[in-house]
Design a protein around this motif. Structure first.
Motif, PDB file in Angstrom:
ATOM      1  N   LEU A 121     -17.492  64.390  15.348  1.00  0.00           N
ATOM      2  CA  LEU A 121     -18.558  63.476  15.045  1.00  0.00           C
ATOM      3  C   LEU A 121     -19.683  63.560  15.943  1.00  0.00           C
ATOM      4  O   LEU A 121     -20.853  63.240  15.737  1.00  0.00           O
ATOM      5  N   GLU A 122     -19.250  63.493  17.369  1.00  0.00           N
ATOM      6  CA  GLU A 122     -20.305  63.515  18.627  1.00  0.00           C
ATOM      7  C   GLU A 122     -21.227  64.815  18.221  1.00  0.00           C
ATOM      8  O   GLU A 122     -22.417  64.729  18.681  1.00  0.00           O
ATOM      9  N   LYS A 123     -20.595  65.906  18.002  1.00  0.00           N
ATOM     10  CA  LYS A 123     -21.353  67.075  17.591  1.00  0.00           C
ATOM     11  C   LYS A 123     -22.213  67.116  16.548  1.00  0.00           C
ATOM     12  O   LYS A 123     -23.394  67.591  16.894  1.00  0.00           O
ATOM     13  N   CYS A 124     -21.745  66.350  15.685  1.00  0.00           N
ATOM     14  CA  CYS A 124     -22.799  66.284  14.630  1.00  0.00           C
ATOM     15  C   CYS A 124     -24.168  65.531  14.949  1.00  0.00           C
ATOM     16  O   CYS A 124     -25.179  65.593  14.628  1.00  0.00           O
ATOM     17  N   TYR A 180     -25.361  77.858  12.482  1.00  0.00           N
ATOM     18  CA  TYR A 180     -24.337  77.676  13.763  1.00  0.00           C
ATOM     19  C   TYR A 180     -23.336  76.448  13.146  1.00  0.00           C
ATOM     20  O   TYR A 180     -22.223  76.407  13.296  1.00  0.00           O
ATOM     21  N   PHE A 181     -24.022  75.300  12.914  1.00  0.00           N
ATOM     22  CA  PHE A 181     -23.433  74.039  12.467  1.00  0.00           C
ATOM     23  C   PHE A 181     -22.765  74.116  11.513  1.00  0.00           C
ATOM     24  O   PHE A 181     -21.601  73.855  11.342  1.00  0.00           O
ATOM     25  N   VAL A 182     -23.167  74.935  10.209  1.00  0.00           N
ATOM     26  CA  VAL A 182     -22.293  75.020   9.159  1.00  0.00           C
ATOM     27  C   VAL A 182     -21.255  75.936   9.443  1.00  0.00           C
ATOM     28  O   VAL A 182     -20.026  75.688   8.889  1.00  0.00           O
ATOM     29  N   ILE A 183     -21.275  76.823  10.025  1.00  0.00           N
ATOM     30  CA  ILE A 183     -20.199  77.722  10.689  1.00  0.00           C
ATOM     31  C   ILE A 183     -19.109  76.886  11.172  1.00  0.00           C
ATOM     32  O   ILE A 183     -17.801  76.787  11.016  1.00  0.00           O
ATOM     33  N   ASP A 184     -19.350  75.894  12.221  1.00  0.00           N
ATOM     34  CA  ASP A 184     -18.772  75.007  12.832  1.00  0.00           C
ATOM     35  C   ASP A 184     -17.951  73.961  11.881  1.00  0.00           C
ATOM     36  O   ASP A 184     -16.865  73.909  12.064  1.00  0.00           O
ATOM     37  N   VAL A 185     -18.686  73.518  11.049  1.00  0.00           N
ATOM     38  CA  VAL A 185     -18.102  72.477  10.098  1.00  0.00           C
ATOM     39  C   VAL A 185     -17.109  73.402   9.247  1.00  0.00           C
ATOM     40  O   VAL A 185     -15.944  72.762   8.778  1.00  0.00           O
ATOM     41  N   ARG A 186     -17.412  74.256   8.694  1.00  0.00           N
ATOM     42  CA  ARG A 186     -16.536  75.417   7.984  1.00  0.00           C
ATOM     43  C   ARG A 186     -15.190  75.393   8.673  1.00  0.00           C
ATOM     44  O   ARG A 186     -14.067  75.453   7.925  1.00  0.00           O
TER      45      ARG A 186
END
Length: 72
Positions: free
Chosen positions: A2-5, A55-61
């Motif tokens: 959540l913090e990363k988001c 990159y964010f989408v990759i991390d979330v996946r």
């Protein structure tokens, strides 16, 4: 996660503000060359935003895949 988001969100908000300012600045330019230079700067901010989102989408996946493994 959540913090990363929130960090990504804040970064993207700043980039969007900078992009808007670059476009306003471009509209105020007296000549084509200056206008083009400002629009190119705006494009660079758009590309930065795009890669940040990718990159964010990759991390979330990856995070979702880990959660699915734990659940199953």
């Amino acid at each position: 996660m959540l913090e990363k988001c929130w960090k990504k969100y804040d970064f993207l908000q700043r980039e969007l503000s900078t992009l808007e300012a670059a476009f306003r600045h471009a509209d105020a330019q007296p000549d084509e060359e200056s206008y083009t230079r400002c629009m190119q700067q705006g494009l660079m901010h758009l590309l930065t935003m795009q890669s940040t989102l990718e990159y964010f989408v990759i991390d979330v996946r990856a995070e979702l895949a880990e959660l699915e493994e734990k659940i199953l």
